[in-house]
Design a protein around this motif. Structure first.
Motif, PDB file in Angstrom:
ATOM      1  N   VAL A  32       0.721  -1.273  -0.105  1.00  8.31           N
ATOM      2  CA  VAL A  32       0.037  -0.073  -0.066  1.00  8.31           C
ATOM      3  C   VAL A  32       0.867   1.120   0.099  1.00  8.31           C
ATOM      4  N   TYR A  33       1.678   1.392   0.835  1.00  2.00           N
ATOM      5  CA  TYR A  33       2.831   2.524   1.146  1.00  2.00           C
ATOM      6  C   TYR A  33       3.286   2.726  -0.157  1.00  2.00           C
ATOM      7  N   ARG A  34       4.061   1.715  -0.882  1.00  4.86           N
ATOM      8  CA  ARG A  34       4.682   1.633  -2.032  1.00  4.86           C
ATOM      9  C   ARG A  34       3.689   2.251  -3.017  1.00  4.86           C
ATOM     10  N   SER A  35       2.661   1.679  -3.395  1.00  3.72           N
ATOM     11  CA  SER A  35       1.491   1.799  -4.540  1.00  3.72           C
ATOM     12  C   SER A  35       1.209   3.417  -4.343  1.00  3.72           C
ATOM     13  N   PHE A  36       0.912   3.882  -3.156  1.00  2.00           N
ATOM     14  CA  PHE A  36       0.499   5.056  -2.907  1.00  2.00           C
ATOM     15  C   PHE A  36       1.493   6.010  -3.463  1.00  2.00           C
ATOM     16  N   GLY A  37       2.586   5.920  -2.994  1.00  2.00           N
ATOM     17  CA  GLY A  37       3.779   6.928  -3.423  1.00  2.00           C
ATOM     18  C   GLY A  37       3.939   6.923  -5.075  1.00  2.00           C
ATOM     19  N   ASN A  41       3.204  10.338  -7.296  1.00  2.00           N
ATOM     20  CA  ASN A  41       4.193  10.671  -8.296  1.00  2.00           C
ATOM     21  C   ASN A  41       3.670  10.713  -9.894  1.00  2.00           C
ATOM     22  N   GLY A  42       2.992   9.808 -10.252  1.00  4.27           N
ATOM     23  CA  GLY A  42       2.922   9.522 -11.484  1.00  4.27           C
ATOM     24  C   GLY A  42       1.336   9.410 -12.103  1.00  4.27           C
ATOM     25  N   GLY A  43       0.246   9.646 -10.964  1.00  2.00           N
ATOM     26  CA  GLY A  43      -1.130   9.660 -11.056  1.00  2.00           C
ATOM     27  C   GLY A  43      -1.586   8.038 -11.570  1.00  2.00           C
ATOM     28  N   LEU A 109     -11.452  10.321  -9.928  1.00  2.00           N
ATOM     29  CA  LEU A 109     -11.202   9.078  -9.038  1.00  2.00           C
ATOM     30  C   LEU A 109      -9.649   9.491  -8.277  1.00  2.00           C
ATOM     31  N   GLU A 110      -8.856  10.034  -8.861  1.00  2.00           N
ATOM     32  CA  GLU A 110      -7.561  10.474  -8.425  1.00  2.00           C
ATOM     33  C   GLU A 110      -7.557  11.254  -7.236  1.00  2.00           C
TER      34      GLU A 110
END
Length: 143
Positions: A32-37, A41-43, A109-110
């Motif tokens: 989760v932490y990795r994906s959220f970051g 950064n890239g949408g 959504l973003e």
């Protein structure tokens, strides 16, 4: 320390450990932490075009940490991505083309996803505290 600092410190300690050595909640925290970051950064458009159908597994990790709203958003964006891209492998999918096709929907959504950062950090900090408590309760091996 603020929650994001607690989570970041813990993430840095465990992210390079083998997955099989992590508890389910710690593995979920890492994913989760990795994906959220990456999404920050890239949408969402960039994220989906880089991982494709793998996002469905990532959504399950959001559910494990009890951020169902983000899991639901990831699934909705995946549905849009499937309308844009015909295969499960994202090779060749273009984030800019995807964004051009679904810009306003992706923006909405973003925004909903990223606005949950505080809720997400609070939930992840709970996991860190639980894992830290469990580590303190485990007796040291006698040698």
């Amino acid at each position: 320390m603020e929650n994001w600092e607690i989570v970041d410190d813990y993430f840095c300690q465990v992210c390079s450990l083998p997955e099989q050595g992590l508890s389910e909640s710690t593995r979920a925290l890492v994913e989760v932490y990795r994906s959220f970051g990456l999404i920050q950064n890239g949408g969402l458009h960039g994220y989906l075009c880089s991982i494709g159908d793998e996002v469905l597994a990532i959504a399950k990790f959001y559910e494990i940490v009890r951020i169902d709203s983000c899991a639901n958003i990831l699934r909705l964006v995946h549905d849009l991505w499937c309308q844009y891209w015909s295969g499960p492998i994202p090779d060749g999918s273009d984030p800019d083309d995807f964004r051009d096709r679904f810009g306003s929907e992706l923006d909405r959504l973003e925004e909903g996803f990223l606005n949950r950062e505080d809720e997400l950090m609070d939930a992840l900090a709970v996991i860190v505290r639980e894992q830290s408590t469990k580590a303190k309760e485990v007796p040291a091996p006698h040698g």
